[in-house]
Design an enzyme around this catalytic site. Sequence first.
Site, PDB file in Angstrom:
ATOM      1  N   CYS A 160       0.844  -1.201   0.000  1.00  0.00           N
ATOM      2  CA  CYS A 160       0.000   0.000   0.000  1.00  0.00           C
ATOM      3  C   CYS A 160       0.880   1.252   0.000  1.00  0.00           C
ATOM      4  O   CYS A 160       1.923   1.293   0.666  1.00  0.00           O
ATOM      5  CB  CYS A 160      -0.901  -0.011   1.228  1.00  0.00           C
ATOM      6  SG  CYS A 160      -1.840   1.503   1.486  1.00  0.00           S
TER       7      CYS A 160
ATOM      8  N   CYS B 238      17.740 -29.353 -23.142  1.00  0.00           N
ATOM      9  CA  CYS B 238      16.566 -28.551 -23.467  1.00  0.00           C
ATOM     10  C   CYS B 238      16.081 -28.902 -24.871  1.00  0.00           C
ATOM     11  O   CYS B 238      16.809 -29.488 -25.682  1.00  0.00           O
ATOM     12  CB  CYS B 238      16.905 -27.068 -23.365  1.00  0.00           C
ATOM     13  SG  CYS B 238      15.515 -25.962 -23.696  1.00  0.00           S
TER      14      CYS B 238
ATOM     15  N   CYS C 162      15.750 -26.902 -27.170  1.00  0.00           N
ATOM     16  CA  CYS C 162      16.516 -26.115 -28.142  1.00  0.00           C
ATOM     17  C   CYS C 162      17.792 -26.841 -28.534  1.00  0.00           C
ATOM     18  O   CYS C 162      18.605 -26.290 -29.277  1.00  0.00           O
ATOM     19  CB  CYS C 162      16.837 -24.733 -27.574  1.00  0.00           C
ATOM     20  SG  CYS C 162      17.988 -24.757 -26.178  1.00  0.00           S
TER      21      CYS C 162
ATOM     22  N   CYS D 160      25.790 -26.147 -12.134  1.00  0.00           N
ATOM     23  CA  CYS D 160      26.609 -24.958 -12.349  1.00  0.00           C
ATOM     24  C   CYS D 160      26.176 -24.155 -13.577  1.00  0.00           C
ATOM     25  O   CYS D 160      26.750 -23.089 -13.837  1.00  0.00           O
ATOM     26  CB  CYS D 160      28.079 -25.344 -12.494  1.00  0.00           C
ATOM     27  SG  CYS D 160      28.451 -26.342 -13.961  1.00  0.00           S
TER      28      CYS D 160
ATOM     29  N   CYS E  16      70.486 -15.229 -36.929  1.00  0.00           N
ATOM     30  CA  CYS E  16      71.658 -15.304 -36.061  1.00  0.00           C
ATOM     31  C   CYS E  16      71.353 -14.759 -34.674  1.00  0.00           C
ATOM     32  O   CYS E  16      70.223 -14.417 -34.362  1.00  0.00           O
ATOM     33  CB  CYS E  16      72.811 -14.537 -36.698  1.00  0.00           C
ATOM     34  SG  CYS E  16      72.493 -12.765 -36.826  1.00  0.00           S
TER      35      CYS E  16
ATOM     36  N   CYS F 139      78.099 -18.053 -29.022  1.00  0.00           N
ATOM     37  CA  CYS F 139      78.586 -17.075 -28.052  1.00  0.00           C
ATOM     38  C   CYS F 139      79.415 -17.807 -27.006  1.00  0.00           C
ATOM     39  O   CYS F 139      78.866 -18.524 -26.157  1.00  0.00           O
ATOM     40  CB  CYS F 139      77.424 -16.330 -27.403  1.00  0.00           C
ATOM     41  SG  CYS F 139      77.949 -15.080 -26.202  1.00  0.00           S
TER      42      CYS F 139
END
Length: 562
Positions: free
Chosen positions: A182, A248, A250, A258, A308, A342
């Site tokens: 109300c 479903c 669909c 989940c 290289c 190297c």
Amino acid sequence: MDSEEDMLDAHDMESGEDDFYSGGTDDYNDSDDGEPDYGFVEEDADDSAMIASHRSQKNFCVLREEDIRRHQMDNIERVSVVLSITEVEASILLRHFHWSVGRVHDEWFADEERVRKTVGILESPVVLPTNDSELTCGICFDSHPPEKIASVSCGHPFCTTCWTGYISTTINDGPGCLMLRCPDPSCLAAVGHDMVDKLASEEDKEKYNRYFLRSYIEDNRKMKWCPAPGCDFAIDFAAGSGNYDVSCLCSFSFCWNCTEEAHRPVDCSTVSKWILKNSAESENMNWILANSKPCPRCKRPIEKNQGCMHMTCTPPCKYEFCWLCLGAWMDHGERTGGFYACNRYEVAKQEGQYDETERRREMAKNSLERYTHYYERWASNQTSRQKAMADLHQAQTQNLEKLSDRQCTPESQLKFILEAWLQIIECRRVLKWTYAYGYYLPDHEHAKRQFFEYLQGEAESGLERLHQCVEKDLGQFLNAEGPSKDFNDYRTKLAGLTSVTKNYFENLVKALENGLADVDSHAACSSKSTNSKSTGCSSKTRGKGKGSSRTGGSSRNPDDNL
């Protein structure tokens, strides 16, 4: 009721038989409200729902909008008749108690006065009606004739114009309009849908009715909307089977627990971790760490894919350095190994200066390779499943009719082809999630990993044989100019492969849901058997004693030489 709700809230999937594999026959029944089984909407569905109906599950029911309205009205009428109240009051009660008929009855008969006060259903008006020719609206404070004044059970008078504005504003604020009270601040009297139907605009009525309909699903712990985009179907779920996968109309399958896509036999927590990992930046950082090195000056990561060891950073840095030792290139040349080696790096590496860096790079590379291995196969099976769904649709719409004409066989006798495609679609889904399971399976549990890889390999091999049979071998019969005498043999072969593949995946699903417990039980039995044999042998040896063997010197005790 409580135990049923607790099961719906559980996040650890229970071990149980999947109706898709085991053909469970438990009938659907609403134990809370005692409603009769109202059957399955799938029976009237078109071919797009074949995947859903193929699973033959009986622990859920798919509801269309008209089904929801029918059950909603049935509940309202039941409460109205049993409690001898109006349907408007019954709907207010049901919304307050989340559409649980049983709970409404229990609470009402336990303490009717308390329920009325809480919900806002008053037995007598607070403001008594008068015979005045004009009444004052409690909102605009204008005087209006009685026919322009409206009130709910409390009797507080408000003009219809203010009522309309009040109702419209509340409806536009959202679903909270279903608990409308109300307008008088001190009054808790509920406003029912009769006032909305009487005073609201058509647009507001439509919104209110939509909220009212959705509340039946969203407030009910045993019902959920299908999470597929654009789908208006709802699922009514009966707990107790231990299987949370639902399908479903669909054609979208999802986990009730989940709301992610269906992922049996992998539990929800594993799926959550896997999805988070796929979307996180951690693997990007692992790739950068494993495949690049930071520029010694600006620290931007640089990838070397060919050439290289002479590296030049991009502008504006343009720093030139050696890829191996990260030293300035001006200090390098023929004396340090030239462009493709190297010497400084090799010496420093032998001294252990790069051990920690190389260890981190190697760990990142191994982690990335492991993740990539499982992710690529997870994604590949998802792609194959989508392709299989497209092939199923083509078989339904085109191939069956064509095959029926070429082989002079009724389409009703060609359903084994659709069954094979449905089995492939389901198996691709299961196989996809087994790779997420395998990624989180601890490396130190070698026996379980070997057993898992064996089951997965057997299932995958069976699936590939089935897929090839229905995809490639069927072509010769589709393109044939007339009936083939080999078609019946093909039917038998395909039906057999479908059954065998189903068994492979049934074993895989059961094993993973049981946590590969068969490995532990087998190991325990083997251990007991070994101990038993060992004890028996020792006992026999003691019984014969030294030198009691019939084979002579070959059983001589070594102590005899002493």
